[in-house]
Structures are given as structure tokens and as C-alpha cells.
Scaffold this motif. Structure first.
Motif, mmCIF file in Angstrom:
data_model
loop_
_atom_site.group_PDB
_atom_site.id
_atom_site.type_symbol
_atom_site.label_atom_id
_atom_site.label_comp_id
_atom_site.label_asym_id
_atom_site.label_seq_id
_atom_site.Cartn_x
_atom_site.Cartn_y
_atom_site.Cartn_z
ATOM 1 N N ILE A 48 -7.567 6.358 4.554
ATOM 2 C CA ILE A 48 -6.121 6.193 4.411
ATOM 3 C C ILE A 48 -5.751 5.427 3.141
ATOM 4 N N TYR A 49 -6.671 4.591 2.643
ATOM 5 C CA TYR A 49 -6.393 3.849 1.410
ATOM 6 C C TYR A 49 -6.367 4.774 0.192
ATOM 7 N N ARG A 50 -7.353 5.669 0.103
ATOM 8 C CA ARG A 50 -7.433 6.545 -1.073
ATOM 9 C C ARG A 50 -6.169 7.375 -1.264
ATOM 10 N N PRO A 51 -5.673 8.083 -0.236
ATOM 11 C CA PRO A 51 -4.445 8.846 -0.461
ATOM 12 C C PRO A 51 -3.238 7.965 -0.771
ATOM 13 N N ALA A 52 -3.272 6.712 -0.317
ATOM 14 C CA ALA A 52 -2.148 5.809 -0.589
ATOM 15 C C ALA A 52 -2.085 5.392 -2.043
ATOM 16 N N VAL A 53 -3.250 5.358 -2.716
ATOM 17 C CA VAL A 53 -3.258 4.925 -4.118
ATOM 18 C C VAL A 53 -3.418 6.088 -5.097
ATOM 19 N N THR A 54 -3.414 7.299 -4.578
ATOM 20 C CA THR A 54 -3.485 8.462 -5.480
ATOM 21 C C THR A 54 -2.247 9.341 -5.343
ATOM 22 N N GLY A 55 -1.202 8.803 -4.763
ATOM 23 C CA GLY A 55 0.059 9.516 -4.723
ATOM 24 C C GLY A 55 0.144 10.631 -3.708
ATOM 25 N N ASP A 59 3.749 4.506 0.418
ATOM 26 C CA ASP A 59 3.368 3.217 0.996
ATOM 27 C C ASP A 59 3.824 3.132 2.446
ATOM 28 N N ALA A 60 5.036 3.631 2.725
ATOM 29 C CA ALA A 60 5.551 3.598 4.100
ATOM 30 C C ALA A 60 4.680 4.421 5.045
ATOM 31 N N GLU A 61 4.199 5.573 4.577
ATOM 32 C CA GLU A 61 3.314 6.397 5.403
ATOM 33 C C GLU A 61 1.984 5.694 5.634
ATOM 34 N N TRP A 62 1.495 5.017 4.620
ATOM 35 C CA TRP A 62 0.255 4.244 4.743
ATOM 36 C C TRP A 62 0.413 3.160 5.807
ATOM 37 N N MET A 63 1.550 2.468 5.773
ATOM 38 C CA MET A 63 1.795 1.414 6.764
ATOM 39 C C MET A 63 1.821 1.975 8.188
ATOM 40 N N ARG A 64 2.417 3.156 8.341
ATOM 41 C CA ARG A 64 2.455 3.776 9.680
ATOM 42 C C ARG A 64 1.054 4.129 10.153
ATOM 43 N N LEU A 65 0.207 4.575 9.242
ATOM 44 C CA LEU A 65 -1.175 4.891 9.602
ATOM 45 C C LEU A 65 -1.939 3.630 10.002
ATOM 46 N N ILE A 66 -1.693 2.551 9.288
ATOM 47 C CA ILE A 66 -2.334 1.283 9.648
ATOM 48 C C ILE A 66 -1.922 0.870 11.052
ATOM 49 N N ALA A 112 -3.206 -2.359 -15.356
ATOM 50 C CA ALA A 112 -3.924 -1.148 -14.940
ATOM 51 C C ALA A 112 -4.439 -1.357 -13.527
ATOM 52 N N THR A 113 -3.803 -0.696 -12.559
ATOM 53 C CA THR A 113 -4.087 -1.046 -11.173
ATOM 54 C C THR A 113 -4.062 0.136 -10.228
ATOM 55 N N ASN A 114 -4.876 0.059 -9.194
ATOM 56 C CA ASN A 114 -4.747 0.974 -8.056
ATOM 57 C C ASN A 114 -3.592 0.462 -7.218
ATOM 58 N N ALA A 115 -2.623 1.311 -6.961
ATOM 59 C CA ALA A 115 -1.403 0.844 -6.303
ATOM 60 C C ALA A 115 -0.711 1.986 -5.583
ATOM 61 N N THR A 116 0.281 1.613 -4.778
ATOM 62 C CA THR A 116 1.123 2.599 -4.102
ATOM 63 C C THR A 116 2.466 2.672 -4.825
ATOM 64 N N ASP A 117 3.388 3.413 -4.244
ATOM 65 C CA ASP A 117 4.717 3.513 -4.843
ATOM 66 C C ASP A 117 5.530 2.228 -4.664
ATOM 67 N N ILE A 136 0.253 0.889 -15.769
ATOM 68 C CA ILE A 136 -0.538 2.077 -15.477
ATOM 69 C C ILE A 136 -0.905 2.030 -14.004
ATOM 70 N N SER A 137 -0.321 2.930 -13.224
ATOM 71 C CA SER A 137 -0.470 2.928 -11.770
ATOM 72 C C SER A 137 -1.236 4.157 -11.304
ATOM 73 N N SER A 138 -2.220 3.938 -10.455
ATOM 74 C CA SER A 138 -2.990 5.063 -9.920
ATOM 75 C C SER A 138 -2.090 6.009 -9.131
ATOM 76 N N TRP A 139 -1.072 5.472 -8.448
ATOM 77 C CA TRP A 139 -0.175 6.313 -7.650
ATOM 78 C C TRP A 139 0.567 7.296 -8.540
ATOM 79 N N GLU A 140 0.950 6.831 -9.721
ATOM 80 C CA GLU A 140 1.684 7.686 -10.649
ATOM 81 C C GLU A 140 0.753 8.646 -11.396
ATOM 82 N N LEU A 141 -0.459 8.180 -11.687
ATOM 83 C CA LEU A 141 -1.426 9.040 -12.394
ATOM 84 C C LEU A 141 -2.093 10.050 -11.475
#
Length: 204
Positions: A48-55, A59-66, A112-117, A136-141
Motif C-alpha cells: 500500500i505504501y508503493r502505490p501511495a508514493v507513485t501516484g 493520500d486519503a485512499e492510503w489512509m483508508r487502507l491503513i 527530492a522525496t518519496n511522497a503522496t499528494d 521533486i515528488s515521487s507522487w508527481e513523477l
């Protein structure tokens, strides 16, 4: 580190430019009958972390999964996650001072970070948006560290070739990935090597 002159700095957010006090997060877990660090460990589950930081998910969907994975009542789980997310960390004063000195010395600095929206609202709330030249955001890239593509795109964003970029991160695996991509890279463990980093960037 590379023998080429470092002309720009890429710096990680969590664990470097932003620090986290575990106390408020653990307090939420104890209040809801969860073991300490249960929320963080669940959040970092790779599936669930990987899809959250690759767009792939928000973030809200990630929280629901948690919340769906916590061993407590669903309504309490959702409430616990919401409470847990109220604390957004704080800027690390030493790392921020380094960023400011590097920029004052005429070098560009990119986050330069792994991040969500949620990254950009967080940066605004922490007062960090204007402290760097580029974000530079992984979510955007749609690609995360330590993938070679992330570093290539990050160097492109800051307008500097990999051999002339110093990258600072607290994750050894990411540091190794940056080096493999041709960047000079240093693992952040605290402020004790700031003077070395300034020398690499040739700022006083």
C-alpha cells in the motif's frame, strides 16, 4: 563521493529536512489500544505504501487502507488514523540551516522525496515551500527513490548534471541508488557532518 564539483544539492524530506517526534503518534496508538508504531508499520506495508508514493492512489485512499488493516473496530480505526495524521512533524533546524547556507552561497537546492499528494500542503504548513528552489515528488513523477529514473528526473529538474549534484538522504538504500545513478551522495545521520557537506558544495 564524486570528484566532480558539486553545484547543487538535492535533499530528502522525512528524516532529514523534516523530523518527527514519536510521542504524539504513540499517544494516539495507546489511546486506541494499538501497539506502539502499529500505525507506521501498517502504513509502510509495501503493497500500500508503493502505490501511495507513485501516484497510483491518493493520500486519503492510503489512509483508508491503513485503517482497514488495524485490528480494532472500523470506526475507531478511521478515527485513530485521522488523529495520527494531525501531527505533521517539524522542520529540522540543522538541515534547514544547511539549506539556507547552500542557497545563500549561490547553489540551488531541490527537495527530492518519496511522497503522496499531501506533500505540497505539508510544505506550506511547515513553511518550507520557499526554502528550496524546486520540489521533486515521487507522487508527481510516478516513480520513487531509489529508481534510476527518479534521480535522472531530479537532476533534470534542478538543471544540473548528476556528477555535479550532491544528494543527502537518511536511507542507505536510497543513497546507494543515488551513487549508482552518478550522483555524489551522503547518508544523513544528524548535523555532525554539515561542515563536510558545505565544503563539498564549496559554500562557507
Amino acid at each position: 563521493m564524486s570528484r566532480e564539483r558539486a553545484q547543487a544539492l538535492l535533499i530528502d524530506l522525512d528524516g532529514v529536512l523534516r523530523r518527527w517526534d514519536p510521542a504524539p503518534m504513540i499517544a494516539v496508538e495507546l489511546e486506541y489500544g494499538l501497539k506502539p508504531a502499529a500505525l507506521l508499520e501498517t502504513a509502510m506495508s509495501w503493497d500500500i505504501y508503493r502505490p501511495a508514493v507513485t501516484g497510483e492512489i491518493t493520500d486519503a485512499e492510503w489512509m483508508r487502507l491503513i485503517a482497514s488493516r488495524l485490528p480494532i473496530d472500523p470506526s475507531a480505526a478511521a478515527e485513530a488514523v485521522a488523529r495520527w495524521q494531525e501531527y505533521r512533524g517539524e522542520p529540522d533546524p540543522d538541515a534547514l540551516a544547511l539549506v539556507r547556507e547552500v542557497r545563500a552561497g549561490g547553489r540551488k537546492v531541490g527537495l527530492a522525496t518519496n511522497a503522496t499528494d499531501r506533500l505540497r500542503p505539508d510544505l506550506d504548513a511547515l513553511g518550507l515551500t520557499d526554502e528550496v528552489d524546486v520540489v521533486i515528488s515521487s507522487w508527481e513523477l510516478k516513480v520513487h527513490k531509489p529508481a534510476p529514473e527518479f534521480f535522472a528526473l531530479a537532476c533534470e529538474a534542478i538543471g544540473t548534471s548528476p556528477g555535479n549534484v550532491l544528494f543527502v538522504d537518511d536511507d542507505d538504500r536510497v543513497v546507494r541508488g543515488a551513487r549508482a545513478a552518478g550522483l555524489s551522495a551522503y547518508r544523513w545521520t544528524g548535523p555532525h557532518h554539515i561542515e563536510l557537506l558545505k565544503k563539498v558544495l564549496e559554500v562557507s
